[in-house]
Design a protein around this motif. Sequence first.
Motif, PDB file in Angstrom:
ATOM      1  N   LEU A  55       0.824  -1.199   0.000  1.00 25.98           N
ATOM      2  CA  LEU A  55       0.000   0.000   0.000  1.00 25.98           C
ATOM      3  C   LEU A  55       0.862   1.254   0.000  1.00 25.98           C
ATOM      4  CD1 LEU A  55      -2.711  -1.133   2.545  1.00 25.98           C
ATOM      5  CD2 LEU A  55      -3.033  -0.815   0.089  1.00 25.98           C
ATOM      6  N   THR A  58      -3.908   5.209   1.580  1.00 28.37           N
ATOM      7  CA  THR A  58      -5.332   4.869   1.619  1.00 28.37           C
ATOM      8  C   THR A  58      -6.101   6.043   2.196  1.00 28.37           C
ATOM      9  OG1 THR A  58      -5.294   3.921   3.852  1.00 28.37           O
ATOM     10  CG2 THR A  58      -4.782   2.424   2.022  1.00 28.37           C
ATOM     11  N   THR A  79     -12.737   1.858   1.002  1.00 33.74           N
ATOM     12  CA  THR A  79     -11.443   2.503   1.183  1.00 33.74           C
ATOM     13  C   THR A  79     -10.800   2.712  -0.179  1.00 33.74           C
ATOM     14  OG1 THR A  79     -11.125   1.382   3.314  1.00 33.74           O
ATOM     15  CG2 THR A  79      -9.173   2.338   2.272  1.00 33.74           C
ATOM     16  N   LEU A  81      -7.639   3.115  -2.511  1.00 33.45           N
ATOM     17  CA  LEU A  81      -6.308   2.529  -2.414  1.00 33.45           C
ATOM     18  C   LEU A  81      -5.371   3.092  -3.466  1.00 33.45           C
ATOM     19  CD1 LEU A  81      -7.286  -1.280  -2.333  1.00 33.45           C
ATOM     20  CD2 LEU A  81      -7.006   0.218  -0.349  1.00 33.45           C
ATOM     21  N   TYR A  83      -1.633   1.370  -4.632  1.00 30.58           N
ATOM     22  CA  TYR A  83      -0.724   0.273  -4.316  1.00 30.58           C
ATOM     23  C   TYR A  83       0.328   0.134  -5.408  1.00 30.58           C
ATOM     24  CZ  TYR A  83      -3.843  -2.358  -7.499  1.00 30.58           C
ATOM     25  OH  TYR A  83      -4.603  -2.779  -8.580  1.00 30.58           O
ATOM     26  N   TYR A  99     -11.269  -0.822  -2.091  1.00 31.17           N
ATOM     27  CA  TYR A  99     -11.648  -2.042  -1.374  1.00 31.17           C
ATOM     28  C   TYR A  99     -12.948  -1.756  -0.643  1.00 31.17           C
ATOM     29  CZ  TYR A  99     -11.808  -5.644   2.246  1.00 31.17           C
ATOM     30  OH  TYR A  99     -12.205  -6.671   3.063  1.00 31.17           O
ATOM     31  N   ALA A 197      -2.946  -6.038  -2.192  1.00 31.63           N
ATOM     32  CA  ALA A 197      -3.222  -4.777  -1.509  1.00 31.63           C
ATOM     33  C   ALA A 197      -4.368  -4.939  -0.508  1.00 31.63           C
ATOM     34  CB  ALA A 197      -3.557  -3.687  -2.527  1.00 31.63           C
ATOM     35  N   LEU A 201      -4.397  -4.389   3.757  1.00 32.44           N
ATOM     36  CA  LEU A 201      -5.145  -3.261   4.299  1.00 32.44           C
ATOM     37  C   LEU A 201      -5.498  -3.499   5.773  1.00 32.44           C
ATOM     38  CD1 LEU A 201      -6.552  -0.553   3.662  1.00 32.44           C
ATOM     39  CD2 LEU A 201      -8.610  -1.883   3.135  1.00 32.44           C
TER      40      LEU A 201
END
Length: 438
Positions: A55, A58, A79, A81, A83, A99, A197, A201
């Motif tokens: 990551l 975020t 969330t 992201l 990555y 995510y 990823a 998290l």
Amino acid sequence: MPVRVRLLATALAAAACLCLQTLQATASQAEVSRGVTIPAFYDPPATLPTADGALVRTEALPLALSLPSLPGPLPGRATRLMYKSTDSAGDPVAVTGAYIEPTLPWLGPGARPLVALAPGTMGQGDQCAASMGLQYPLILNGQTVSVGYEDLSIYRLLAEGVAVVVTDYVGLGATDRLHTYVNRLDGAHAVLDAVRAARNLPGASVTAASRVGLFGYSQGGGATAAAAELQPAYAPDITLSGTYAGAPPADLTAVTAAIDGSDLAGALGWAVNGFVQSDPALKPIVDAHLGAAGRAALADLSTMCVADALLAYGSQHSSAWTNDGGSISEVVAEEPALKAFLDEQRIGRTAPVSPVRLATGVSDDLVPHAQARRLAVDWCGEGANVTYVPVLLPDAGRALLNHFEPLLTDQGDAVAWLTARLSGIPAVSNCWSMPVQP
């Protein structure tokens, strides 16, 4: 009505009466694409982590279609992201996505499973990214039209209690480069690294013990098909329970010829832009063939979403873009470097080691049915566990409809098939039936 059905029905009803969303600019936001200010989150840093799937950053992602409930917001908490992944040149690249941790419980055996969703064609402007579509399902500002149509498949999976991670792909959303549209390696790596990823998290319920599935249609079907092929070599730490690859563009030579002059002719510009982004050595070759109209079209398309391209370039022929009036397909055929590049994108030369459900509309003449069926034949010949599904629909009279209808009519069955794999139910190959399948 069961809660999962109510969730899906409510989400669809909300989508039907969706108010238009607008993006507000702030001082920290730099890139503006067709009047949409891209949030600073999407600007990659100068240095990236070493590990694929690590990551970078975020932040909470507000879902436009969300309902309050006692267990928590439905369908879940999202969330945003960024990555680290590896591009087709072997270099580090930042990829964005999202995510979503579902509110509904997973009712199958084992830990909550994870599905990595690879979006269908969204466009090439950063405002078209699927992660932005979760927050702004419809962007309509007089300069661009962006529709987050993948929200439907995402919510159907969440309604099963499955966690979902969505990739934006290389260069879509992230502001440091153009989206490398239909690049086989870039797409596959972005999908597999999205799984990593999600596992990385903090607070996510998925772990290394969670079963993993891949889900994609059209461009997404190509990305998941390529990911299924490349998983053993690129991501041996990920065990796939199943992959849905709908209408995969497995043979770009055939697809290039098919979309020229179609409703989605603008996708040719995205492909050429992406090829040059992936391999700058191709730029002088492309430039030698493009006329002023072609250069202008490619620059224009580089910031467009699907609806923009349909309106501006629908039914156009690429012969209007070249110096000598030849089509893009003819240019590729006469330039060995371009021909070799497209050949490198071919999917089907390596058998996936996990089950795959490959669906293709028999009337699809945009991402041609024949080349998708050929992928199933190739995989079956290599010993893969393939569930081949020819979607039988009449010719709708428009290439775009012939391609889009199977996405909707087969989606429920695709979700059910993948959910069964995530429940540990073995897939039964129907490769034996290929000689009599349409």
